[in-house]
Structures are given as structure tokens and as C-alpha cells.
Design an enzyme around this catalytic site. Structure first.
Site, PDB file in Angstrom:
ATOM      1  CE  LYS A  99       4.808   2.063  -9.035  1.00 52.04           C
ATOM      2  NZ  LYS A  99       4.669   2.375 -10.362  1.00 52.04           N
ATOM      3  CB  ILE A 100      -0.136   8.494  -5.105  1.00 51.80           C
ATOM      4  CG1 ILE A 100       1.549   8.662  -4.776  1.00 51.80           C
ATOM      5  CG2 ILE A 100      -0.798   9.518  -3.918  1.00 51.80           C
ATOM      6  CD1 ILE A 100       2.274   9.846  -4.982  1.00 51.80           C
ATOM      7  N   PRO A 113      -0.033  14.203 -12.672  1.00 51.70           N
ATOM      8  CG  PRO A 113       1.032  13.248 -14.361  1.00 51.70           C
ATOM      9  CD  PRO A 113      -0.161  13.044 -13.485  1.00 51.70           C
ATOM     10  CB  THR A 171      -1.555  15.299  -1.823  1.00 53.60           C
ATOM     11  OG1 THR A 171      -2.277  14.324  -2.454  1.00 53.60           O
ATOM     12  CG2 THR A 171      -2.336  15.732  -0.399  1.00 53.60           C
ATOM     13  NE  ARG A 206       5.126  17.798  -9.233  1.00 51.54           N
ATOM     14  CZ  ARG A 206       5.345  16.774  -8.007  1.00 51.54           C
ATOM     15  NH1 ARG A 206       4.553  16.756  -6.956  1.00 51.54           N
ATOM     16  NH2 ARG A 206       6.230  15.803  -8.257  1.00 51.54           N
ATOM     17  CD  GLU A 249       5.155  23.575  -3.462  1.00 54.19           C
ATOM     18  OE1 GLU A 249       6.060  23.019  -3.178  1.00 54.19           O
ATOM     19  OE2 GLU A 249       4.099  23.426  -3.070  1.00 54.19           O
ATOM     20  CG  HIS A 277       5.600  19.873  -1.017  1.00 52.47           C
ATOM     21  ND1 HIS A 277       5.670  20.519  -2.318  1.00 52.47           N
ATOM     22  CD2 HIS A 277       5.566  18.522  -1.268  1.00 52.47           C
ATOM     23  CE1 HIS A 277       5.720  19.638  -3.186  1.00 52.47           C
ATOM     24  NE2 HIS A 277       5.774  18.562  -2.664  1.00 52.47           N
TER      25      HIS A 277
END
Length: 328
Positions: free
Chosen positions: A154-155, A206, A232, A234, A263, A295
Site C-alpha cells: 500500500k505504501i 517488510p 522509511t 524498517r 533505533e 521514525h
């Protein structure tokens, strides 16, 4: 139903309390992250709500099970921080928010691309100091650039639509082909071809065992000299040490990060009065062609409203013994 939140921030309270008016759960917000030292703080709460840097490893899962936890509900899309096998063995269900606002992350991706290209962050600091010289601020037209999308969910598709509006040539690599993506004029290619042809490469896949450090010494060497690399997705999609070497030799010309593989000890906290001990992260900050945000790509009003509502619906489905469709 009692729900305990870990890694809670003021904005979590705001949006979840607003949304919970329609559900009536008893919400308990803890500032601390979930790990082996904090798991025992869950008392009388069958549901725990986690965010991206909370750790639900096997040891934590065992403690949660002893405390009576029956559902882990993630207020994020990723679930690599949860030991799913341990959860199943303990009889703990896991749900997530698979989609909230793909526009939030896609638009932040464009913000990083534009800021890096036109050096907006550097120009802002110059002007504040009365320096209006243009040397060192030259960018390039996005029109006609070849942009590769590694991952086309989707992104990725929303990002592609926006970049298409700039007149970019769009390439993509994904293990699943999407007819809608092809209708948008996106050309599916192999991973080697994606790396070889992209002027800008943006990551939207992912984190899995197969994609961990998919950007590494070998894949970086296949890219165009001076490539712009944006992540943007992982943090662990990128081998940070390898990308530092590629920044040093000019193979990577621009690097935009909203995520970082280590992070969890940095992001979402105010560390401005401390000495940051992560030498790798501090090395990244020394490069003038690197732009890092903490993030925040997901951080829009629309996304937080969607996350809260989907999370509450997941809990409601659990209470009613129904499938939410968001189980993992």
C-alpha cells in the site's frame, strides 16, 4: 477489558482516549518499553498494546503468559519484535494494524527525497545565519529520474503515484505482482535490474529473514554511482556499516532515513542532554548528504486516528471471540 500500553507517549493517550469513548475499555498507559525487566508490570490486564521498539521475545512472552495476558495487540504494522512461535505456544493471540495511512509514510518519503535533493535543511540553517550563498545547494529535477521501489504494498503504491506526478520513471521489485501497480505505469523488474537502473531507490518492504540487510555491500555495489537511497520502512533492511562505506567512497550520493536498525535505544526519546553512545549512528550524522528523522513518517493526525480505531476494533473482536482479519 483492561488494556496495558507500553512505550506510551502523550499523543497515544490523546488519540486512544478519544477513540475509546466508543468502546469503553479500561486503558492503562505505561511510559516504559516492554522488555524482560518490565513485563511483570502487567497485572490484571489480559491485553497488552505494543509499539515498534517494544520487545516481546520468548522470555517476555512467558512472563506475560504468567501474568494472564491472552492478547498482544500491536499499534503498528510490523511484528518482527514479537516471537510468534512463543506466543502460539503460550496461547497468546497477536494482532496488528496492517494499514493506517499509507499516505503519511509515502508523503514523508517524498519529504526526504525533496529535502536531500534541494538541500532544504542546509539552506534553512544558512539563511538563519544570514548566509544566502547558493554554492553547495544545487539539486536536480525529479522529472525524468528513474525511481526504484523495493516493495510495492500500500505504501509503495501511494509513493509511486506521487512520484509519477513528478514525471519520474517508475520501477519496482516485489515478490507479488499487482495489476493495479502495472496500470499505474510501474515496470516490474528483477532485483539486480532495479539496483542497476535506479537513480533513487526507496525501501517499502517488510522486515523478514529474507529482507534483513537486503541493502548490503554486494547490493550497494550494483547501484548507480551517486544513488539516492531512502528508507522509511524498517531499519534493518540496511546494513548500516556497509552504507557508511558507500557514503565514504561516493557510491551512495544521498541517504535519507526515518528508521535505523539500532533505533530502539534512541528514537522517541529526548536525548538532547545526554552523550549518545551509538558510534555508528553518530558517524552517519557527520555526512552532509545524510538526512535522518526519528521514525516520524507515520506521525500524522490521520494515521494516529486510524491506528487507534483499528487497534480498538482488534481488541473488540478478541473480546467477542471473532476474527478481526488482522491476526498474525
Amino acid at each position: 477489558m483492561n488494556v496495558t500500553f507500553f512505550s506510551s507517549k502523550p499523543y497515544d493517550l490523546t488519540f486512544f482516549q478519544q477513540t475509546n469513548a466508543d468502546f469503553g475499555f479500561q486503558l492503562r498507559f505505561l511510559k516504559v518499553p516492554l522488555d524482560e525487566t518490565t513485563a511483570e508490570l502487567v497485572t490484571g490486564s489480559p491485553v497488552v498494546c505494543l509499539f515498534v521498539n517494544d520487545q516481546a521475545n520468548a522470555a517476555v512472552i512467558r512472563t506475560l503468559a504468567r501474568q494472564g495476558v491472552r492478547l498482544i495487540v500491536l499499534r503498528c504494522a510490523g511484528f518482527n519484535n514479537v516471537d510468534l512461535d512463543a506466543a502460539r505456544q503460550a496461547g497468546i493471540q497477536v494482532m496488528r494494524v496492517p494499514a493506517y495511512s499509507p499516505h503519511s509514510v509515502a508523503e514523508h518519503t517524498l519529504a526526504l527525497i525533496l529535502a536531500l535533493n534541494r538541500k532544504t535543511h542546509r539552506a534553512y540553517n544558512r539563511v538563519k545565519e544570514g548566509n544566502f550563498a547558493l554554492e553547495g545547494l544545487m539539486g536536480f529535477d525529479l522529472f525524468g529520474q528513474t525511481v526504484g521501489l523495493l516493495g510495492l504494498g500500500k505504501i509503495g503504491k501511494v509513493t509511486a503515484r506521487i512520484l509519477g506526478g513528478f514525471g519520474c520513471q517508475l520501477l519496482a521489485y516485489d515478490v507479488v505482482r499487482d495489476e493495479e501497480a502495472e496500470q499505474l505505469g510501474i515496470e516490474y523488474v528483477s532485483l539486480p535490474e532495479l539496483l542497476n537502473r535506479s537513480d533513487i531507490l526507496t525501501l517499502h518492504c517488510p522486515l523478514t529473514p529474507e529482507t534483513r540487510h537486503i541493502i548490503n555491500k554486494d547490493t550497494l555495489a550494483r547501484m548507480k554511482k551517486g544513488v539516492m537511497l531512502i528508507n522509511t520502512g524498517r531499519g534493518a533492511l540496511i546494513d548500516t556499516q556497509a552504507v557508511i562505506e558507500s557514503l565514504k567512497n561516493g557510491q551512495v550520493g544521498y541517504l535519507g532515513l526515518d528508521v535505523y536498525e539500532e533505533e530502539s535505544h534512541l528514537f522517541f526519546e529526548d536525548l538532547s542532554n545526554t552523550i549518545i553512545q551509538d558510534d555508528t549512528f553518530m558517524r552517519l550524522l557527520t555526512f552532509p548528504n545524510v538526512l535522518i528523522t526519528g521514525h516520524q513518517a507515520f506521525f500524522t493526525r490521520n494515521a494516529l486516528q486510524g491506528i487507534a480505531r483499528t487497534t480498538c476494533r482488534n481488541i473488540q473482536a478478541f473480546v467477542e471471540g471473532k476474527a478481526s482479519g488482522n491476526e498474525v
